[in-house]
Design an enzyme around this catalytic site. Structure first.
Site, PDB file in Angstrom:
ATOM      1  N   ALA A   1       0.609  -1.390  -0.035  1.00 39.39           N
ATOM      2  CA  ALA A   1      -0.214  -0.173  -0.196  1.00 39.39           C
ATOM      3  C   ALA A   1       0.868   1.498   0.147  1.00 39.39           C
ATOM      4  O   ALA A   1       0.927   2.021  -0.746  1.00 39.39           O
ATOM      5  CB  ALA A   1      -0.969  -0.215   0.959  1.00 39.39           C
TER       6      ALA A   1
ATOM      7  N   CYS B   1       7.321   6.968   6.451  1.00 39.92           N
ATOM      8  CA  CYS B   1       6.774   5.436   6.425  1.00 39.92           C
ATOM      9  C   CYS B   1       7.153   5.204   4.657  1.00 39.92           C
ATOM     10  O   CYS B   1       7.601   4.294   4.540  1.00 39.92           O
ATOM     11  CB  CYS B   1       5.256   5.138   6.302  1.00 39.92           C
ATOM     12  SG  CYS B   1       4.703   5.407   7.748  1.00 39.92           S
TER      13      CYS B   1
ATOM     14  N   ARG C   1       3.677  23.559  -2.706  1.00 40.54           N
ATOM     15  CA  ARG C   1       2.968  22.656  -3.054  1.00 40.54           C
ATOM     16  C   ARG C   1       1.548  23.239  -3.545  1.00 40.54           C
ATOM     17  O   ARG C   1       0.596  22.963  -3.395  1.00 40.54           O
ATOM     18  CB  ARG C   1       2.264  23.067  -1.582  1.00 40.54           C
ATOM     19  CG  ARG C   1       3.582  22.656   0.149  1.00 40.54           C
ATOM     20  CD  ARG C   1       3.476  20.931  -0.483  1.00 40.54           C
ATOM     21  NE  ARG C   1       4.155  20.243   0.668  1.00 40.54           N
ATOM     22  CZ  ARG C   1       4.340  19.279   1.030  1.00 40.54           C
ATOM     23  NH1 ARG C   1       3.459  17.755   0.637  1.00 40.54           N
ATOM     24  NH2 ARG C   1       5.091  18.660   1.664  1.00 40.54           N
TER      25      ARG C   1
HETATM   26  P1  NAD Z   1       7.377   6.310  16.671  1.00 44.50           P
HETATM   27  O1  NAD Z   1       8.931   6.029  17.058  1.00 44.50           O
HETATM   28  O2  NAD Z   1       6.719   8.033  16.795  1.00 44.50           O
HETATM   29  O3  NAD Z   1       7.479   5.459  18.283  1.00 44.50           O
HETATM   30  C1  NAD Z   1       6.621   3.888  18.348  1.00 44.50           C
HETATM   31  C2  NAD Z   1       7.889   4.557  19.823  1.00 44.50           C
HETATM   32  O4  NAD Z   1       8.217   2.944  20.704  1.00 44.50           O
HETATM   33  C3  NAD Z   1       8.960   5.780  21.173  1.00 44.50           C
HETATM   34  O5  NAD Z   1       7.956   6.550  21.920  1.00 44.50           O
HETATM   35  C4  NAD Z   1       9.672   4.155  21.340  1.00 44.50           C
HETATM   36  O6  NAD Z   1      10.087   4.869  22.770  1.00 44.50           O
HETATM   37  C5  NAD Z   1       9.034   3.325  21.382  1.00 44.50           C
HETATM   38  N1  NAD Z   1       9.906   1.670  22.007  1.00 44.50           N
HETATM   39  C6  NAD Z   1      10.859   1.324  20.726  1.00 44.50           C
HETATM   40  N2  NAD Z   1      11.360   0.531  21.697  1.00 44.50           N
HETATM   41  C7  NAD Z   1      10.724  -0.200  22.998  1.00 44.50           C
HETATM   42  C8  NAD Z   1      10.019  -0.828  23.964  1.00 44.50           C
HETATM   43  N3  NAD Z   1      11.513  -2.261  23.383  1.00 44.50           N
HETATM   44  N4  NAD Z   1       9.860  -0.703  25.164  1.00 44.50           N
HETATM   45  C9  NAD Z   1       9.033   0.428  24.775  1.00 44.50           C
HETATM   46  N5  NAD Z   1       8.271   1.120  23.812  1.00 44.50           N
HETATM   47  C10 NAD Z   1       9.667   0.943  22.823  1.00 44.50           C
HETATM   48  O7  NAD Z   1       7.038   5.669  16.013  1.00 44.50           O
HETATM   49  P2  NAD Z   1       5.516   5.724  14.838  1.00 44.50           P
HETATM   50  O8  NAD Z   1       5.267   6.788  13.973  1.00 44.50           O
HETATM   51  O9  NAD Z   1       4.716   5.256  15.915  1.00 44.50           O
HETATM   52  O10 NAD Z   1       5.636   4.296  14.147  1.00 44.50           O
HETATM   53  C11 NAD Z   1       5.353   2.952  14.596  1.00 44.50           C
HETATM   54  C12 NAD Z   1       5.695   1.911  13.459  1.00 44.50           C
HETATM   55  O11 NAD Z   1       4.419   1.948  12.916  1.00 44.50           O
HETATM   56  C13 NAD Z   1       6.513   1.720  12.846  1.00 44.50           C
HETATM   57  O12 NAD Z   1       7.001   0.310  12.400  1.00 44.50           O
HETATM   58  C14 NAD Z   1       6.141   2.749  11.132  1.00 44.50           C
HETATM   59  O13 NAD Z   1       6.235   1.906   9.820  1.00 44.50           O
HETATM   60  C15 NAD Z   1       4.296   2.022  11.736  1.00 44.50           C
HETATM   61  N6  NAD Z   1       3.659   3.077  10.970  1.00 44.50           N
HETATM   62  C16 NAD Z   1       3.498   4.293  11.061  1.00 44.50           C
HETATM   63  C17 NAD Z   1       2.486   5.244  10.592  1.00 44.50           C
HETATM   64  C18 NAD Z   1       3.480   6.603  11.265  1.00 44.50           C
HETATM   65  O14 NAD Z   1       1.896   8.022  10.063  1.00 44.50           O
HETATM   66  N7  NAD Z   1       3.552   7.193  11.855  1.00 44.50           N
HETATM   67  C19 NAD Z   1       1.813   4.471  10.226  1.00 44.50           C
HETATM   68  C20 NAD Z   1       0.987   3.671   9.806  1.00 44.50           C
HETATM   69  C21 NAD Z   1       2.146   2.295  10.054  1.00 44.50           C
HETATM   70  C1  UDX Z   2       1.158   7.515   4.939  1.00 42.40           C
HETATM   71  C2  UDX Z   2      -0.032   7.233   4.344  1.00 42.40           C
HETATM   72  O1  UDX Z   2      -0.716   7.425   3.547  1.00 42.40           O
HETATM   73  C3  UDX Z   2      -0.615   5.976   5.574  1.00 42.40           C
HETATM   74  O2  UDX Z   2      -1.584   5.449   4.877  1.00 42.40           O
HETATM   75  C4  UDX Z   2       0.534   5.196   6.213  1.00 42.40           C
HETATM   76  O3  UDX Z   2       0.057   4.409   7.012  1.00 42.40           O
HETATM   77  C5  UDX Z   2       1.105   6.064   6.490  1.00 42.40           C
HETATM   78  O4  UDX Z   2       2.249   6.764   5.562  1.00 42.40           O
HETATM   79  P1  UDX Z   2       1.666   9.685   5.790  1.00 42.40           P
HETATM   80  O5  UDX Z   2       3.182   9.767   5.401  1.00 42.40           O
HETATM   81  O6  UDX Z   2       1.726  10.085   7.058  1.00 42.40           O
HETATM   82  O7  UDX Z   2       0.372   8.760   5.382  1.00 42.40           O
HETATM   83  O8  UDX Z   2       1.022  10.830   5.187  1.00 42.40           O
HETATM   84  P2  UDX Z   2       0.374  10.822   3.610  1.00 42.40           P
HETATM   85  O9  UDX Z   2      -0.679  11.610   3.770  1.00 42.40           O
HETATM   86  O10 UDX Z   2       0.281   9.656   2.918  1.00 42.40           O
HETATM   87  O11 UDX Z   2       1.427  11.866   2.729  1.00 42.40           O
HETATM   88  C6  UDX Z   2       2.910  11.101   3.166  1.00 42.40           C
HETATM   89  C7  UDX Z   2       4.151  12.269   1.912  1.00 42.40           C
HETATM   90  O12 UDX Z   2       3.167  12.268   0.858  1.00 42.40           O
HETATM   91  C8  UDX Z   2       3.421  14.095   2.601  1.00 42.40           C
HETATM   92  O13 UDX Z   2       4.792  14.735   2.554  1.00 42.40           O
HETATM   93  C9  UDX Z   2       3.282  14.337   2.074  1.00 42.40           C
HETATM   94  O14 UDX Z   2       3.162  15.748   1.164  1.00 42.40           O
HETATM   95  C10 UDX Z   2       3.731  13.648   0.085  1.00 42.40           C
HETATM   96  N1  UDX Z   2       2.314  14.212  -0.804  1.00 42.40           N
HETATM   97  C11 UDX Z   2       0.612  13.236  -0.299  1.00 42.40           C
HETATM   98  C12 UDX Z   2       2.321  14.546  -1.931  1.00 42.40           C
HETATM   99  O15 UDX Z   2       2.836  15.541  -2.153  1.00 42.40           O
HETATM  100  N2  UDX Z   2       1.060  14.617  -3.003  1.00 42.40           N
HETATM  101  C13 UDX Z   2      -0.039  13.925  -2.423  1.00 42.40           C
HETATM  102  O16 UDX Z   2      -0.778  13.578  -3.757  1.00 42.40           O
HETATM  103  C14 UDX Z   2       0.017  12.927  -1.563  1.00 42.40           C
END
Ligand code: NAD
Ligand code: UDX
Length: 472
Positions: A224, A277, A443
């Site tokens: 995705a 991501c 943008r």
């Molecule tokens: P983040 O860095 O914001 O949060 C992760 C947290 O885990 C941190 O606060 C860290 O201190 C904690 N941590 C690490 N090891 C630990 C341990 N052993 N025990 C307890 N706490 C621990 O990361 P995030 O953005 O929330 O992403 C988490 C996961 O979700 C990643 O795999 C990411 O790819 C995935 N994900 C992120 C997004 C997004 O938009 N940020 C969306 C979908 C999926």
């Molecule tokens: C993305 C996925 O959308 C989400 O489903 C997944 O769980 C985590 O990664 P995120 O990175 O939080 O989410 O934001 P997203 O809205 O996807 O934007 C990602 C980047 O692409 C941003 O920098 C955004 O500005 C850029 N973007 C997005 C563009 O430049 N053009 C677009 O049309 C859409």
């Protein structure tokens, strides 16, 4: 099996909002979110909801409703593991910065630490839910660690990747396009899947809850993100052709987006995608493909990231070229540092690379972002290691007031699509700038005609007026 106690390891951008929504929607389930980062947990528990560690529209109200009712934030990881029947792992999985797979593979050390901690503590059967984004087949590694713990407890591993996007996390969680749950096809696996389905079914329509085998679920998440990022790189590639030919990328996007097979979303040309991501997950996919000897597949997906790097580079190159091939000593104001609007997250933001390039050209860079703290901005630059930290602080200033940030600037670059940028008094900004006054809209959010009527030399990504093209 009815779940009464959930623990989530990792109180970050995913763990925090996801668990807040589960707790809000399922008042009969006790949800404890744990993290080793004490400051982060303290911020989640802060009485002042403005101090939550993550800014997401609507999140404060949900936390207010559920916190200390059935939503708790704690650093006591062991206690939370012991009490829960279901444990979500939502820790970070960044790109490896060392050893084999450096710069490509996902670093799974935090995942493994979680698995080992659960193995050590758990004395009763548990369902483990992979919420983090993981390489396909990680569930088998987690299972192997848990099954060799020496305890009698048995474990089911589910994959339940999160599809929320930052800035819209709460709405995405409340109304997901789908919830994906992958699990073992054995009777125990199916029971575990059902237990998690029952949690989501408290607010998500059943036909949006999709169950698959574990490997399909793990791989769907990477797929995705690869497809979404590919759309952005595709439209950004077209933006460069548009600038050479006089086509307008917004018109092209609209024209192709009306084809229902293509669809209108995610076709906004930009200075480049950022976020924690897209790049990480594609590089991980590339690494997986390479590890199976699938070089053509790997090269195909890698191009999405290379195109994105090119887009960031060509944007800053264009600024330098337009400003008569030198920005040394010139004040250039960056509006926006977050990787997209409505978030304070800056991970992989295009602004970081653009700023770094301009600093290397000895520009005096001034940054304004409504939600990003100045220390975050300096930390992002220091992480690149291009120059000494004190040099970054000397060359780059962070301003809290956008008008002050733009005063006496030679050029402004719009790097995040914050709504407030469209509401500014651009005439006043123009009046206070050096002339000619340039705006580089990475943008495409400002009105070209209005900007030109004021007197700006205005560049919008993916569209150039013929007269501007000639002068270049
Ligand atoms: P983040 O860095 O914001 O949060 C992760 C947290 O885990 C941190 O606060 C860290 O201190 C904690 N941590 C690490 N090891 C630990 C341990 N052993 N025990 C307890 N706490 C621990 O990361 P995030 O953005 O929330 O992403 C988490 C996961 O979700 C990643 O795999 C990411 O790819 C995935 N994900 C992120 C997004 C997004 O938009 N940020 C969306 C979908 C999926
Ligand atoms: C993305 C996925 O959308 C989400 O489903 C997944 O769980 C985590 O990664 P995120 O990175 O939080 O989410 O934001 P997203 O809205 O996807 O934007 C990602 C980047 O692409 C941003 O920098 C955004 O500005 C850029 N973007 C997005 C563009 O430049 N053009 C677009 O049309 C859409």
């Amino acid at each position: 099996m009815k779940i009464k106690n959930i623990c989530c390891i990792g109180a970050g951008y995913v763990g925090g909002p996801t668990m807040a929504v589960i707790a809000q929607q399922c008042p009969d389930i006790n949800v404890v979110v744990v993290d080793i980062n004490e400051a982060r947990i303290a911020a989640w528990n802060d009485a002042d909801l403005n101090n939550l560690p993550i800014f997401e529209p609507g999140l404060d109200a949900i936390v207010k409703e559920a916190r200390n009712r059935n939503l708790f934030f704690s650093t006591d990881v062991e206690k939370a593991i012991t009490n829960a029947e279901m444990i979500f792992i939502s820790v970070n999985t960044p790109t490896k910065t060392y050893g084999k797979g450096k710069g490509m593979a996902a670093d799974l050390k935090y995942i493994e630490l979680c698995a080992r901690q659960i193995a050590k503590v758990a004395k009763q059967d548990k369902i483990i839910v992979e919420k983090s984004t993981l390489p396909v087949r990680t569930a088998s590694a987690i299972k192997s660690i848990l099954d060799n713990s020496g305890n009698k407890a048995s474990f089911q591993i589910l994959s339940n990747p999160e599809f929320l996007a930052e800035g819209t996390a709460v709405q995405d969680l409340l109304h997901p396009d789908r919830v994906l749950i992958g699990g073992d096809t054995s009777p125990e696996g199916e029971k575990a899947i059902q237990a998690l389905v029952d949690v989501y079914a408290q607010w998500v329509p059943k036909n949006r809850i999709l169950t698959t085998n574990v490997w399909s679920s793990e791989l769907s998440k990477l797929t995705a993100n690869a497809f979404l990022a590919q759309r952005v790189s595709s439209i950004n590639a077209m933006s460069e052709i548009c600038e050479k030919t006089g086509a307008d990328v917004n018109e092209v996007a609209k024209a192709i987006g009306m084809d229902t097979r293509i669809g209108p979303k995610f076709l906004k040309a930009s200075v480049g995608f950022g976020g924690s991501c897209f790049q990480k997950d594609i590089l991980n996919l590339v690494y997986i493909a390479k590890s199976y000897g699938l070089d053509e597949v790997a090269n195909y997906w890698e191009q999405v990231v290379l195109m994105n790097n090119h887009q960031k580079q060509r944007f800053s190159d264009h600024i330098v070229k337009t400003l008569y091939n030198t920005v040394s000593g010139k004040k250039i104001t960056l509006l926006g540092w977050a990787f997209k609007k409505d978030t304070n997250d800056t991970r992989e933001s295009a602004a970081i690379q653009v700023a770094d390039n301009l600093l290397s050209e000895q520009a005096h860079v001034v940054v304004y972002d409504p939600k990003v703290a100045s220390e975050r901005i300096y930390a992002d630059l220091e992480y690149l290691n291009t120059r000494l930290p004190e040099q970054n602080r000397q060359l780059l200033t962070v301003e809290k007031d956008p008008y002050k940030a733009c005063k006496n600037a030679h050029a402004i670059a719009v790097l995040t699509e914050w709504d407030e940028f469209t509401t500014y008094n651009w005439q006043a900004i123009f009046d206070a700038m050096e002339k000619p006054a340039f705006v580089f809209d990475g943008r495409g959010i400002l009105n070209q005609q209005e900007m030109e009527d004021i007197g700006f030399i205005y560049y919008k990504i993916g569209s150039q007026r013929p007269n501007f093209m000639q002068s270049n």
